[in-house]
Design an enzyme around this catalytic site. Sequence first.
Site, mmCIF file in Angstrom:
data_model
loop_
_atom_site.group_PDB
_atom_site.id
_atom_site.type_symbol
_atom_site.label_atom_id
_atom_site.label_comp_id
_atom_site.label_asym_id
_atom_site.label_seq_id
_atom_site.Cartn_x
_atom_site.Cartn_y
_atom_site.Cartn_z
ATOM 1 N N GLY A 92 -3.790 -2.690 0.638
ATOM 2 C CA GLY A 92 -3.054 -3.602 1.489
ATOM 3 C C GLY A 92 -2.656 -2.992 2.814
ATOM 4 O O GLY A 92 -2.687 -3.661 3.857
ATOM 5 N N THR A 93 -2.274 -1.735 2.816
ATOM 6 C CA THR A 93 -1.866 -1.082 4.060
ATOM 7 C C THR A 93 -3.012 -1.036 5.058
ATOM 8 O O THR A 93 -2.835 -1.331 6.247
ATOM 9 C CB THR A 93 -1.347 0.335 3.768
ATOM 10 O OG1 THR A 93 -0.124 0.240 3.026
ATOM 11 C CG2 THR A 93 -1.096 1.101 5.053
ATOM 12 N N SER A 121 -3.844 -7.197 -2.151
ATOM 13 C CA SER A 121 -3.906 -5.875 -2.771
ATOM 14 C C SER A 121 -4.136 -6.039 -4.265
ATOM 15 O O SER A 121 -3.421 -6.796 -4.930
ATOM 16 C CB SER A 121 -2.609 -5.109 -2.519
ATOM 17 O OG SER A 121 -2.643 -3.835 -3.126
ATOM 18 N N ALA A 122 -5.104 -5.318 -4.802
ATOM 19 C CA ALA A 122 -5.495 -5.495 -6.205
ATOM 20 C C ALA A 122 -4.401 -5.101 -7.178
ATOM 21 O O ALA A 122 -4.163 -5.782 -8.183
ATOM 22 C CB ALA A 122 -6.762 -4.693 -6.488
ATOM 23 N N HIS A 123 -3.694 -4.005 -6.911
ATOM 24 C CA HIS A 123 -2.788 -3.470 -7.938
ATOM 25 C C HIS A 123 -1.510 -4.270 -8.089
ATOM 26 O O HIS A 123 -0.738 -4.045 -9.021
ATOM 27 C CB HIS A 123 -2.482 -1.991 -7.666
ATOM 28 C CG HIS A 123 -1.526 -1.724 -6.549
ATOM 29 N ND1 HIS A 123 -0.211 -1.426 -6.757
ATOM 30 C CD2 HIS A 123 -1.708 -1.689 -5.216
ATOM 31 C CE1 HIS A 123 0.387 -1.211 -5.599
ATOM 32 N NE2 HIS A 123 -0.505 -1.370 -4.642
ATOM 33 N N THR A 167 -19.092 3.516 1.881
ATOM 34 C CA THR A 167 -19.629 2.940 0.653
ATOM 35 C C THR A 167 -18.530 2.239 -0.133
ATOM 36 O O THR A 167 -17.450 2.788 -0.341
ATOM 37 C CB THR A 167 -20.258 4.040 -0.220
ATOM 38 O OG1 THR A 167 -21.299 4.677 0.520
ATOM 39 C CG2 THR A 167 -20.830 3.451 -1.498
ATOM 40 N N CYS A 173 16.362 7.287 -0.431
ATOM 41 C CA CYS A 173 17.046 8.550 -0.185
ATOM 42 C C CYS A 173 16.146 9.439 0.650
ATOM 43 O O CYS A 173 15.003 9.709 0.282
ATOM 44 C CB CYS A 173 17.368 9.225 -1.512
ATOM 45 S SG CYS A 173 18.318 10.738 -1.341
#
Length: 369
Positions: A71-72, A189-191, A227, A314
């Site tokens: 996604g990034t 994004s797949a995850h 690839t 943090c």
Amino acid sequence: MRTPLYLDWNATSPLRAPARDAMVNALDVLGNPSSIHGFGRKARRLVEDAREQVAALAGSTAAQVTFTGGGTEANNQALSLAAHHGRRLLLGATEHPSVLECIGPGAGIIPVGHDGWIDLTALESLLAEGPALVSVQAVNSETGIIQPLAEIAALVHRHGGWLHSDAVQAVGRIPFDMAALGLDLVTLSAHKLGGPQGVGALLAAPSVPLAPLLRGGGQERRMRAGTENVAGIAGFGAASQAAKQGLEGYATIANLRDRLEAAVRQAAPHVRIIGADAQRVANTSCLALPGIGANSQLMAFDLAGIAVSAGSACSSGKVKASPVLTAMGYGEDVAGSAIRVSLGWDSAEADIDRFLACYLPLAARAVKE
């Protein structure tokens, strides 16, 4: 020792069984998908089948799907089009860092209201200054708030702009149709939906002249050199198909989230439930507990074997308030004490009970302190 409990599905989701099977099968396929011989064509078939599956989930066509490394990367490629085509960037104030950190000279930040929605009056004023590429997320990862994308798209297009949406927290959780919403660019994004980490997609409408972020090869119609990750893409496709079939299950997830929040309201009315009156995805609850910092809460949950996330981070020992909640107008006491509970298709009633058994004593302690 108690079995660990995972309530951080917005960070990443477990790998779905169909995605795992598709990846294992793909790993046994020999061939570069760019090769023209039989081995290559077999690998290419896996990629193209997955492209169809991803497109079907997001209301686009296969020709609009460019696979990326996540996604990034897709966000960065989408927003790079502003400089490529001489457009200003306008970014929502509550976007993911992979969007906000793309800001450059001349870019503008679109404010949000206390409800988390884009301020349409402010957006229209910004759009009047010239052609723009606007980026507004479909669903916020911390609060679960859903943006009114169709309304935003109509406004952007009236001013000759393009609208990009980071939809990684939306697809697979709510019905999503890129064409019906009027979106020009969409990041997936797949995850986030049960596929593997390290693979995503950028979807572009035919009217948007996409430009590559990575160069050096003809892969992905020359839009993404390198690839293809065949196994990852195959898992992405299978996860997309399973997510589309499982959309109805989010009614059950909504019941779990609502039961959690009802119990918190009854036992700890001083807790702020962010976005409770807004339209949200079914699986997300953002709870602010003024008086106990988010990091202290996370440590307590971790000791109890429960994984949740925080609306603060943090850095060098210093707690920072959530930029998302700060942008929504919340003070340090709320923005620095918010945690996110995010559920998924395997979540159960017992998970809510266990969360509450840990959280409600924390909330009671906050009152005493």
